[in-house]
Design a protein around this motif. Structure first.
Motif, mmCIF file in Angstrom:
data_model
loop_
_atom_site.group_PDB
_atom_site.id
_atom_site.type_symbol
_atom_site.label_atom_id
_atom_site.label_comp_id
_atom_site.label_asym_id
_atom_site.label_seq_id
_atom_site.Cartn_x
_atom_site.Cartn_y
_atom_site.Cartn_z
ATOM 1 N N LYS A 1 41.788 48.154 81.368
ATOM 2 C CA LYS A 1 40.568 47.388 81.673
ATOM 3 C C LYS A 1 39.631 47.393 80.464
ATOM 4 C CE LYS A 1 39.068 49.331 85.468
ATOM 5 N NZ LYS A 1 38.458 49.656 86.777
ATOM 6 N N LYS A 2 39.477 48.547 79.838
ATOM 7 C CA LYS A 2 38.598 48.662 78.668
ATOM 8 C C LYS A 2 39.132 47.799 77.522
ATOM 9 C CE LYS A 2 36.430 52.094 75.597
ATOM 10 N NZ LYS A 2 35.363 51.186 75.283
ATOM 11 N N VAL B 1 36.251 41.955 84.869
ATOM 12 C CA VAL B 1 36.909 42.271 86.141
ATOM 13 C C VAL B 1 36.341 41.335 87.206
ATOM 14 C CG1 VAL B 1 37.188 44.018 87.945
ATOM 15 C CG2 VAL B 1 37.351 44.675 85.517
ATOM 16 N N ASP C 1 38.486 44.491 91.791
ATOM 17 C CA ASP C 1 39.096 45.782 91.470
ATOM 18 C C ASP C 1 39.518 46.450 92.773
ATOM 19 O OD1 ASP C 1 39.770 48.375 90.700
ATOM 20 O OD2 ASP C 1 38.167 48.480 89.197
ATOM 21 N N GLU D 1 42.394 52.306 83.608
ATOM 22 C CA GLU D 1 41.071 52.348 82.967
ATOM 23 C C GLU D 1 41.169 51.969 81.493
ATOM 24 O OE1 GLU D 1 38.186 52.491 84.607
ATOM 25 O OE2 GLU D 1 39.488 52.515 86.368
ATOM 26 N N TYR E 1 41.116 45.080 77.613
ATOM 27 C CA TYR E 1 40.990 43.645 77.881
ATOM 28 C C TYR E 1 39.533 43.193 77.862
ATOM 29 C CZ TYR E 1 45.919 42.913 78.445
ATOM 30 O OH TYR E 1 47.260 42.798 78.174
ATOM 31 N N HIS E 2 38.625 44.077 78.227
ATOM 32 C CA HIS E 2 37.203 43.741 78.156
ATOM 33 C C HIS E 2 36.713 43.770 76.709
ATOM 34 C CE1 HIS E 2 32.893 44.687 78.047
ATOM 35 N NE2 HIS E 2 32.835 43.766 78.998
ATOM 36 N N VAL F 1 43.958 45.017 89.593
ATOM 37 C CA VAL F 1 42.690 44.502 89.091
ATOM 38 C C VAL F 1 42.904 43.074 88.620
ATOM 39 C CG1 VAL F 1 40.933 44.747 87.285
ATOM 40 C CG2 VAL F 1 41.844 46.781 88.433
ATOM 41 N N LEU G 1 41.446 39.956 86.479
ATOM 42 C CA LEU G 1 40.547 39.695 85.361
ATOM 43 C C LEU G 1 40.291 38.202 85.239
ATOM 44 C CD1 LEU G 1 42.300 41.978 82.692
ATOM 45 C CD2 LEU G 1 40.330 42.568 84.129
#
Length: 157
Positions: free
Chosen positions: A17-18, A28, A31, A14, A20-21, A36, A38
């Motif tokens: 993901k946060k 994403v 998932d 988590e 890289y976003h 995951v 990207l």
């Protein structure tokens, strides 16, 4: 044979993901929980499951080894660095200018994978041309061919 993705092991999916976003703007694509995908051809895999795939112990996964990087290019490097400064980022080095004129910054993701964001080469070329360099002088400064410079100016680089 077709290249598909670069996969990196992460400790906290988590959080990764946060990161890289929020920092790099990646979305994403798929998932699967422990895996995951990207945008940009990067996949994240939990270290806990990665160790089983490679028949190793989790302690055998060495984070922060500085042996590779994920490379991105940005048209507006100054705005990106300004945005980057709003995050709690551990830098490998701040914004620098390489000998060929491209500006770049390197920093770590949450698992100490190196991320490099370099100035888009077409933008470097435009910056050199705006400063008064000719196509030939720009090519020489970049250690590149005139054809490469022209291709970038024409959107083929």
């Amino acid at each position: 044979m077709k290249y598909i993705t670069t996969l990196i092991a992460v400790k906290d999916m988590e959080k990764s993901k946060k990161f890289y976003h929020d920092v790099l703007g990646l979305e994403v694509v798929a998932d699967f929980g422990a895996n995951v995908a990207l945008t940009g051809g990067i996949s994240l895999q939990t270290a806990d499951t990665w160790k089983d795939f490679i028949y190793k112990q989790e302690s055998d996964i060495i984070f922060g080894n500085n042996a590779g990087e994920l490379y991105f290019e940005e048209d507006d490097i100054d705005s990106f660095v300004e945005k980057l400064n709003s995050f709690d980022i551990e830098y490998v080095h701040p914004l620098i200018e390489h000998s060929w004129g491209q500006r770049a910054v390197r920093f770590y993701d949450p698992d100490k994978h190196i991320i490099e964001v370099g100035e888009n080469m077409a933008m470097v070329i435009k910056r050199f041309m705006k400063s008064g360099l000719s196509v030939e002088e720009t090519a020489e400064r970049l250690y590149a061919s005139v054809e490469y410079v022209m291709g970038c100016l024409e959107g083929r680089g």
